[in-house]
Design an enzyme around this catalytic site. Sequence first.
Site, mmCIF file in Angstrom:
data_model
loop_
_atom_site.group_PDB
_atom_site.id
_atom_site.type_symbol
_atom_site.label_atom_id
_atom_site.label_comp_id
_atom_site.label_asym_id
_atom_site.label_seq_id
_atom_site.Cartn_x
_atom_site.Cartn_y
_atom_site.Cartn_z
ATOM 1 N N CYS A 147 46.332 42.804 43.080
ATOM 2 C CA CYS A 147 46.712 43.394 44.368
ATOM 3 C C CYS A 147 48.214 43.608 44.527
ATOM 4 O O CYS A 147 48.653 44.684 44.951
ATOM 5 C CB CYS A 147 46.239 42.501 45.512
ATOM 6 S SG CYS A 147 44.583 41.841 45.339
ATOM 7 N N HIS B 12 48.779 57.943 70.387
ATOM 8 C CA HIS B 12 49.054 59.310 69.930
ATOM 9 C C HIS B 12 50.539 59.486 69.599
ATOM 10 O O HIS B 12 51.390 58.975 70.315
ATOM 11 C CB HIS B 12 48.659 60.301 71.032
ATOM 12 C CG HIS B 12 48.679 61.727 70.602
ATOM 13 N ND1 HIS B 12 47.806 62.235 69.662
ATOM 14 C CD2 HIS B 12 49.476 62.757 70.974
ATOM 15 C CE1 HIS B 12 48.060 63.527 69.486
ATOM 16 N NE2 HIS B 12 49.071 63.863 70.263
ATOM 17 N N TYR C 208 37.434 51.225 41.299
ATOM 18 C CA TYR C 208 38.666 51.268 42.096
ATOM 19 C C TYR C 208 39.905 50.942 41.259
ATOM 20 O O TYR C 208 40.975 51.524 41.470
ATOM 21 C CB TYR C 208 38.554 50.360 43.323
ATOM 22 C CG TYR C 208 38.649 48.884 43.045
ATOM 23 C CD1 TYR C 208 39.858 48.213 43.125
ATOM 24 C CD2 TYR C 208 37.515 48.138 42.729
ATOM 25 C CE1 TYR C 208 39.946 46.864 42.875
ATOM 26 C CE2 TYR C 208 37.587 46.783 42.485
ATOM 27 C CZ TYR C 208 38.812 46.143 42.557
ATOM 28 O OH TYR C 208 38.893 44.797 42.307
ATOM 29 N N LYS D 4 49.851 46.099 41.944
ATOM 30 C CA LYS D 4 49.212 47.396 42.202
ATOM 31 C C LYS D 4 49.797 48.057 43.443
ATOM 32 O O LYS D 4 50.141 49.233 43.446
ATOM 33 C CB LYS D 4 47.712 47.178 42.330
ATOM 34 C CG LYS D 4 46.867 48.394 42.720
ATOM 35 C CD LYS D 4 46.687 48.520 44.199
ATOM 36 C CE LYS D 4 45.991 47.356 44.831
ATOM 37 N NZ LYS D 4 44.588 47.213 44.486
ATOM 38 N N GLU E 4 44.088 56.787 65.620
ATOM 39 C CA GLU E 4 43.433 57.200 66.864
ATOM 40 C C GLU E 4 42.259 58.132 66.610
ATOM 41 O O GLU E 4 41.415 58.332 67.495
ATOM 42 C CB GLU E 4 44.433 57.896 67.794
ATOM 43 C CG GLU E 4 44.790 59.312 67.377
ATOM 44 C CD GLU E 4 45.557 60.081 68.442
ATOM 45 O OE1 GLU E 4 45.244 59.918 69.637
ATOM 46 O OE2 GLU E 4 46.466 60.839 68.064
ATOM 47 N N GLU F 28 42.882 53.675 40.996
ATOM 48 C CA GLU F 28 44.201 53.276 41.503
ATOM 49 C C GLU F 28 45.271 53.421 40.424
ATOM 50 O O GLU F 28 46.351 53.967 40.679
ATOM 51 C CB GLU F 28 44.151 51.835 42.014
ATOM 52 C CG GLU F 28 43.384 51.686 43.315
ATOM 53 C CD GLU F 28 43.234 50.250 43.760
ATOM 54 O OE1 GLU F 28 42.963 50.028 44.954
ATOM 55 O OE2 GLU F 28 43.380 49.329 42.913
ATOM 56 N N CYS G 257 45.363 38.287 41.558
ATOM 57 C CA CYS G 257 45.974 39.034 42.662
ATOM 58 C C CYS G 257 47.485 39.075 42.551
ATOM 59 O O CYS G 257 48.103 40.141 42.606
ATOM 60 C CB CYS G 257 45.560 38.415 43.992
ATOM 61 S SG CYS G 257 46.420 39.107 45.418
#
Length: 502
Positions: free
Chosen positions: A69, A475, A207, A72, A480, A211, A64
């Site tokens: 992670c 909003h 993935y 990346k 939302e 990515e 990671c």
Amino acid sequence: MVLINATERSFNDGTYDYDLAVIGGGSGGLACAKEAVNLGAKVAVLDYVTPSPQGTKWGLGGTCVNVGCIPKKLMHQAAILGESIHEAVAYGWEVPSIEQVKINWSSLTEAVQNHIKSVNWVTRVDLREKKIEYINGLGEFKDPHTLVATLKNGNKKELTAKNILIAVGGRPHYPDIPGAKEYCITSDDIFSLSHPPGKTLVVGAGYIGLECAGFLNSLGFPATVLVRSVPLRGFDQQMAGLVISEMQEKGVVFQHKCIPLSVEKLESGQLKARWLNTETQQQSEDVFDTVLLATGRYALTEQLNLKAAGVTTLDDHGKVVSSDESTNVPHIFAVGDVLSARPELTPVAIHAGRLLARRMLGGGKQHMDYDNVATTVFTPLEYGCVGLSEETALERYGADNIEVYHAYYKPTEFFIPQKNIRNCYLKAVVRREAPCQVLGLHFVGPAAGEVIQGFAAAIKCGLTMEQLMNTVGIHPTVAEEFTRLNITKRSGKDPNPASCCS
């Protein structure tokens, strides 16, 4: 009753050198080690990175921190910033020579690596302060309680431990084709690559492959992806299709139903790649500057000499099969990517490692819950999800018992630069039977990781569709949109919004 402070507690009766020895200095192993020390245990961590075929190696912290992670996300952010510079013009910013905006690859990789090295250093300091012994050696079992660490200079160090944790993670798989290890790179290498990658072929559409292809293409390095079967296997396939569609519109080329055959280095230094379309049986080839392999990962258990420890609970891929991080040997455990059929995610490893330490040394009873773990694919337009995919829900409960609420939406920030909104989409997979529990949430759009994280807590609490509909949204945000879902696929109604406030 006398309470014993954790720092005064001792689990060691002198029979073993340590109460806990951890093989692997990644997220899960370190989390377990630190929690064990907090509980008063004497702990050692063994960690060693075998260089990749291209010679890349890194420091303490695991996949990671070093090649996963963290770098990346930083490169994903660099790509987003590049796009934002162009969008800023539409918002009124006067950007001189916008046509000349380009990435300085060396500056980017230097900044990324400097951050990673700082994390490596902080991790080492943290272990020292917690009095966890760090052994920079390749560990293997000599017997069920004894480990042998081969140090960088070739010397060997033996140690014994009452409990042992396997947390070695995995490394990228190389396909068995000519030129793979000689000329290709993987995610182990891309984040510290010494030269701009140029035109890149990415082999694999999981993935990691998507990515990497996404941020490379957005940084100005044309990317082509070979897709063997389906993209983002294991994820909701409708959402995967939207991710692919968005990437194609941004210029990424996809070659479907294709497998690599060979990679050859030309006199120019470029790489000629050949591949086969498994449907048409037609072979194709093209010349690239870089070939990046993203064809899966394998667990680093083979080097552990598990036979000497008596560990036999392995699957066909060498991963540890376990429902609760245990093995068939009572004092030997495993966490993280080395576990079979578990999410290969850093937060999963960290949480599982902490809970394991508490059960092992602190009388804890809580086990890791591997269900409803949220995750995000950091492609140019992110995909965040938690819970069941539509396919899995239909298979598990049947079409008559599942309702899918869905909608396309218009991010407000996309309007002025007139960005494409056709792939901005979300859905909720719901049980039709009362109380209409939400089984899965899926979101493709900006900041999907941030959006899905909050809703993941709601899913863990048993979120129902009525509760979601009665939640008042903020909003105008993209998050939302989940609170505005009201159209089902079953109804056949148009899921496109009439306006931003509809």
